[in-house]
Every structure is written in structure tokens, then in C-alpha cells.
Design an enzyme around this catalytic site. Sequence first.
Site, mmCIF file in Angstrom:
data_model
loop_
_atom_site.group_PDB
_atom_site.id
_atom_site.type_symbol
_atom_site.label_atom_id
_atom_site.label_comp_id
_atom_site.label_asym_id
_atom_site.label_seq_id
_atom_site.Cartn_x
_atom_site.Cartn_y
_atom_site.Cartn_z
ATOM 1 N N GLY A 97 73.655 43.229 55.217
ATOM 2 C CA GLY A 97 74.092 44.252 56.170
ATOM 3 C C GLY A 97 74.093 43.713 57.586
ATOM 4 C CE LYS A 122 68.249 40.321 57.410
ATOM 5 N NZ LYS A 122 67.651 38.975 57.422
ATOM 6 C CG ASP A 178 66.967 29.031 53.223
ATOM 7 O OD1 ASP A 178 67.598 27.953 53.268
ATOM 8 O OD2 ASP A 178 67.532 30.144 53.259
HETATM 9 N N1 LIG Z 1 65.740 38.873 65.356
HETATM 10 C C1 LIG Z 1 66.962 38.490 65.686
HETATM 11 N N2 LIG Z 1 67.305 38.295 66.968
HETATM 12 C C2 LIG Z 1 68.548 37.892 67.300
HETATM 13 N N3 LIG Z 1 69.526 37.667 66.400
HETATM 14 C C3 LIG Z 1 69.252 37.843 65.106
HETATM 15 C C4 LIG Z 1 67.974 38.269 64.678
HETATM 16 N N4 LIG Z 1 67.986 38.350 63.337
HETATM 17 C C5 LIG Z 1 69.204 37.992 62.942
HETATM 18 N N5 LIG Z 1 69.979 37.689 63.990
HETATM 19 C C6 LIG Z 1 71.367 37.245 63.951
HETATM 20 O O1 LIG Z 1 72.093 38.124 63.120
HETATM 21 C C7 LIG Z 1 72.941 37.394 62.245
HETATM 22 C C8 LIG Z 1 72.677 37.821 60.816
HETATM 23 O O2 LIG Z 1 71.313 37.588 60.514
HETATM 24 P P1 LIG Z 1 70.708 37.744 59.079
HETATM 25 O O3 LIG Z 1 69.320 37.225 59.096
HETATM 26 O O4 LIG Z 1 70.907 39.099 58.549
HETATM 27 O O5 LIG Z 1 71.691 36.812 58.312
HETATM 28 P P2 LIG Z 1 71.487 36.085 56.993
HETATM 29 O O6 LIG Z 1 71.184 34.659 57.322
HETATM 30 O O7 LIG Z 1 72.629 36.329 56.114
HETATM 31 O O8 LIG Z 1 70.196 36.742 56.466
HETATM 32 P P3 LIG Z 1 69.669 36.640 55.044
HETATM 33 O O9 LIG Z 1 69.765 35.205 54.686
HETATM 34 O O10 LIG Z 1 68.308 37.167 55.169
HETATM 35 O O11 LIG Z 1 70.527 37.515 54.246
HETATM 36 C C9 LIG Z 1 72.681 35.937 62.514
HETATM 37 O O12 LIG Z 1 73.716 35.453 63.315
HETATM 38 C C10 LIG Z 1 71.411 35.892 63.273
HETATM 39 O O13 LIG Z 1 71.419 34.877 64.237
#
Ligand SMILES: Nc1ncnc2c1ncn2[C@@H]1O[C@H](COP(=O)(O)OP(=O)(O)OP(=O)(O)O)[C@@H](O)[C@H]1O
Length: 759
Positions: A462, A493, A601
Site C-alpha cells: 500500500g 504505511k 534484506d
Molecule cells: N519512514 C519513512 N520515511 C520516509 N519515507 C518512507 C518511509 N517509509 C517508507 N518510505 C518511502 O515510501 C516508499 C515505499 O516504502 P515501503 O517500505 O512501503 O516500500 P517497500 O519497500 O515496498 O516496502 P515493503 O518491502 O515493506 O513492502 C519508499 O520509497 C520509501 O522510501
Amino acid sequence: MGGRDEKSSVRRNRSLSESIKGLFKPVGIGIGGSNGEANNNANGPSNGNKQNSAQENTKAQQPARPSEMPQLGTKKNSGRLGNIATNKEAELSSSRGAPIQAPASPLQSPVLQRPHHGLPNVSKLSITPLSPPGSDRDSIASEESHPRSKKGSSGDEGEMPDQRKDPRNNQKMQENKLHTPQMSSESQESGTLIDSILENDESDEHIHSKEHSKDQAQSGPYVNGRRSRANSHVGRSGSLKRNDSLSSNNVQGNKDYLRARNRADTFSASSLPKFSEIESKCVLQVENFKVYENGFHEHNLKVSSLVTDGNDNLSSSDIAKQKSSFSLSGMFKHHKEDSKQLENALSLIPASRLSLYQRIDRSRSQAVEDEQNGIVGIMENGFQADDEQDESKPKDKATPRIVNTNAAVGSEELKLINTLSEKIHSALNGESLKIEGQKKDIPKFYEQYGKPVGLIGHGAYGVVKVCSRPKTPKDIAPFATYSSGKKLFFAVKELRPKANDQIDRFSTRITSEFIIGHSLSHCHKKGTKVSPNILTIFDLMETNDAFVEVMEFCPSGDLYSILTRKSKNGTALHPLEADCFMKQLLHGVQYMHNHGVAHCDLKPENILFYPNGLLKICDFGTSCVFQTAWEKHVHFQTGTMGSEPYVAPEEFITDNEYDPRLTDCWSCGIVYCTMVLDHYLWKIALRDEDVLYDSFYEEMKEHKQFYVFEEMRHVNNEISRLRRAALYSILQIDPKRRITIDSLLQSPWMKHTRCCVFY
Ligand SMILES: Nc1ncnc2c1ncn2[C@@H]1O[C@H](COP(=O)(O)OP(=O)(O)OP(=O)(O)O)[C@@H](O)[C@H]1O
């Protein structure tokens, strides 16, 4: 080494759920599982739980992200197992004759030439599209200014003299336009100043003097080089500077800086000291990264763009407009629709007379005291009588005896896991959330975390939104999240099960992500502090149609975005900047390992930043607990975890049991190389599948050298040498020979590394 078949059996030995399986009395559907096993094992679960949870957690099974921020176009598939960013655009542009963006090997010594004949164009490993042919690259990447192509340079004399003098090599460099961490002449000259500055790092005095005397014995050119630089340091402006960089002013400057600098234990996430406040001249500037005469540096990373302003229906052109016009002040506007959705969000963390943190702290402190006093109420079955004062808890429960008070996963986390698991299952089965006293006692979402002000990215489960709220008198610095002016910001998130997700798998994933992140960012026994390099996880909540995880907000986004942004300008990170990040990364990973958790990871996408360069490790959804509070021994893993370019070779061997701490260390090494090289070292550490890795393997076996590392240049010969030695010990194919994170932090390279956070 295993082949592809072996790799395809992606699985994991011990996820969080496996780690704790049977250790705690189940609450029905909880992750805890049967307690029968636990009763047979007072020290925790056996290492035999190999059967299932890998598939639950591995990213190999996650489809590519639904959508990405526009500038992250190539990120979509990057580094995901089975879905590597070979970057078609890069291939395309290289076929159009674009400069090769890779450590091609024009300067290798004859002995190193053979193994990488016929290697593919390494630009295929680029993490971003290459710059168009003839584009103006940053001076640091410019081959013309490469010290080794410069006649009479004091660059790396004594290291590879034959190569440097060979005109064919220079010509080849012209052709290939090396885009590796070469230093521009300016940088190199500044490096000479940095060199002398680094020598004066008080904390490194001992090491330096040792290294220095060794150096005097071994390396004439370096010593000579330093002597010859005695009186003329050229700064960015080209003006001559006297070599009195540690004049009394600067010494004072250093002291001021040290006073103002973040200590890991008195750490403020919000602001690192402003160098402009310190009397010290800037001697090197690469984009926004500045190095000062007193040896310290300043990062000034860009603030990420918001993808949308919170309205999910924006078109891509709107997104582009948003991006270009984004500023933090835009975050102050609230968005009604999102507010409604989040306003009714309820925390899944059970309310209690004592806050969760108090209880965790109490249980840890009690365990330490018991340990010290030799008091352990072990029951017949090897479990400890649970005498905590939680009145709501039935008295007949028992928890296993705590033998490792550092562990992130202890009895409070177990309770939380079971509670969360139960609640998540209920919610996914359509039952409404029942939280005692929720109306009276529990603050509403927007009181705690504010209202949505924008969308920062899309994840596999999401979107990630940014919320902000005004600071209140209760918010006392240092703040646990980003603050600007009178506001605090939070990243929120969304976690929604995908269409094909099984409830169990989804529940395990989000519980792992939350519990590990949450406990790491809160667990500590008395007298110890939480690492500044672990992202703080505040809450896990349920909205009408999703779960949401509330986290610390990192305004400069992830390392991947930083690298891709930099790549567009044709640069990798400056080695001094990369070293600072590496040190922070290693400290964060060390903290995780000390608490019984391996990340599994580590990659640029899971490393977030504040504009001042403060690094935060995030995404604990695939982390493994290799040691709970009840276990004395480290549990090894089997199966492949993480994203291919960063995965250590031993993970690909079928049924091989490996130490997840050492695979984390390997990933850190690859992350570092990605930062300074601007491309992956290889797509996968499997010889049958990747000729680059095969070449690395052969070279290491035959010559104990790898041409890429041999060609990497730092600000001076000595640091190049120290870094190279460290990289060889990190990227040891045999994990038994690989350096540990602890030793790496003690290595001369890391000891010489100036870091923004003072540990
Ligand atoms: N705490 C945060 N502060 C700033 N940006 C964030 C934060 N968490 C996530 N993001 C940004 O939001 C985007 C999506 O993050 P998210 O962690 O949901 O992606 P993801 O790598 O697909 O996660 P997951 O692997 O857990 O599914 C990324 O570009 C990330 O840099």
C-alpha cells in the site's frame, strides 16, 4: 556453490514466528503456535523449524510494486529476487554508445586481466539509466580529472605504477569514461588536506600512529606525498591554504563540533550541528556534501518529493508537477478524505495501566536484577514462574527463563505478538476490533500523529503517507521523528492484504515487521540506549479497510532514491560521504545483532535518511530472530532471503545452515560498493548465473584480488588501502573467513572514518 535449482527453493528457516514457536502459550490463532514443543526446550526452540515460514516472508514471492514514484522507475524491480533491474534503458543507452558506467578494467595489472575477458558490459548493472553520450559528468567522475590519468599526480603512486604509466590504459580510460569512485584532481588535492585532517582525529590517534609508522616502513610515496603537501593545500576555490588546518582556531572548532555533535546516546534526530556555526573552512564540496577544514563534514541531502498531495487519483503529469513544486511547507495542508480514514484508526497495541514501553523496560530490568542476584524461578518444565504485576494476566501462565536480556524479543513482545495476531485475524475475518475503554482513554489518531499531508511512496502492501501535527508541551526534544518548525511529522504505511494473500501469511508479515521494528526501536535495558540508526516504529493500527503502521518520518527518503538522483548527474557518492553512511549502517546492524535480530534484506531501498545525513535502517518484514531472550545460542538460517544482488553466496546452497549475521555483513559490503560505484557489483552471487560474480570468484581464488577493488580510489592512498583490505574481508566467499560487523567497526578503515553520529 548451489545452482539455480537450489536458489529456487527459496525459504527461510526461522522467521519471527518460527523463532518463538512454542515458547509462549498460544492465544488460539496466534503466531505462538503449540506450546508443546516449548516445554521440551527450556532454552527456546530448536533449530529444526525449517518447514514453512520462508515462503511466508520472502520477498521472492512478492509481486513487483503496484506503482512507484516516477523518479524511481527503475527501482520497481531492482534487487527483488527473481526480478533484477538489468535496466533496459541502460542497455539501450550503452548500445547507443553512451559511456560505460562501470569499473571496466583498463588499468588492471596483467595478472588480473585474464579472468574478466569477455565480461558483459557492467553498465547493465547500473541502477539508473546512463547519462546520454557526451553528457557532462560531475568532476568527481570525470576521467580527465582522474588522478591516475594526470601526469605527475601524487595519486596512487607505489600502488599500481605500471598501469598508470601505460598510455594504452589512459586511452582506454578515455574510451570507457570510468564512472567509478575516482577522485577529481580537486577532490584528490582536497584529499591531501583531508588526509592531514584525518590524522588529527583524536579518537583515531593511536590507530593512526600505528598505521602511520607501518606506512613509513612500507610506503614511501605516501609519506613523501604528505611531506610534499606540507605547505600547499588547494581548496575548492583553488586558493592556496596553509597547512595549519589544526591551528588553534580549528582545534577549538573541533571541540565545539564535538560538543555539538550527536552522541548516539544523547542523540537528537532533528538536527545535526550546522557547520556554518563553526569556524571552519569548506575544503571540498561535491553537490551538497561539504568537507571542512577541521575534518568534519555536512551532508544536506535533498528532501524527497511527495508523489501526491494525498489525493490518490492524481495523474502522472500531476505527479510530475507536484514533484517539482514540492516543499516541506506544502506538507502543512491537511487532506480531508485521508483524515476521515485515519481519524477512526485504532491502535492494535493493547491499552494497559502501564505503557508497553514501561512494561518492556520493567521486564528487562527485572531479568537483569534476577540474573545478578542469581534468582531465577525455574519451574519443573524449565520455565520461569511469571511473577510480573500485570493484574489482567492469568496467574497460571509461565514464561521461559530469560538468559539473554539484550534480546529484542522477550516476554512482552511475545504477548504482543499473540495479541496482534489474534486481532489481525479477527479483523481480516470481518470482526470488529474490541479495545477496552477505547472511547475514553485512547487518543485519536490525529491527536497522536496528526493529519495526512501527502503521499511519500508506494510499497508492496500500500501507500506511505506523511502526517503532521503541531508540537505540544508534551513533545520534548530530542523528538523521535522529524520535526520542522512547530510541527512533527510521521510516516504512515498502509498494509493491505493482496488479492492472493493468505491471512496467515499476511498476518505473519505485518506482525514481524511491526514487532521487530517496534521492539528494536524501544528495547533496551537500563543504562543502554536505542540505536539512532534504527527507524522508530510507533504504532500498528486498524482503519476501516486496512492496517497502518506509524513510523518515524525520514524526509530525505531512501538510499536508492539518493543514488538514482545522483546517478542522473553522473556521480556516485563521494567516498567520505559513503564511509559515513557505512559506519552508521554498521552501527545500526550491530545494534540489531546485539539484540538477536538479523535484518536479512539490507539494500539501499531499506535505508532511509534525514537531510543531515542521519541514516535509519527500516523494513523488518523479512528480518529473522536468531536469538530470543530465552536462548543462549545463535540459530542459523537456511534458504535465500533478501534481494539478489545483496544476497551472500552461502544462502544459495541447498540446506546450508548459515549465520544470518554474516550474510548481513556481506550485504553491507555490497551496499557500500553500490554507493561508491553507482552500480551493483553483480546481479547474483551464483557463478553459473553471473559472469561478473564468476570473475570475482576466480580472481579471489587465484590472486586474492578483485580488479574492481584494486581500482577503487579514496581520498588518499592510505585510506584506499584500508578500505580495500576491509572490502576483501567483508566479501569473503567463505563465511568462516568473513569479518564480523563488530570487527569491521574496529577495522582501521572504520576507525579512520569520520561519522556524523558520535558513537
Ligand atoms: N519512514 C519513512 N520515511 C520516509 N519515507 C518512507 C518511509 N517509509 C517508507 N518510505 C518511502 O515510501 C516508499 C515505499 O516504502 P515501503 O517500505 O512501503 O516500500 P517497500 O519497500 O515496498 O516496502 P515493503 O518491502 O515493506 O513492502 C519508499 O520509497 C520509501 O522510501
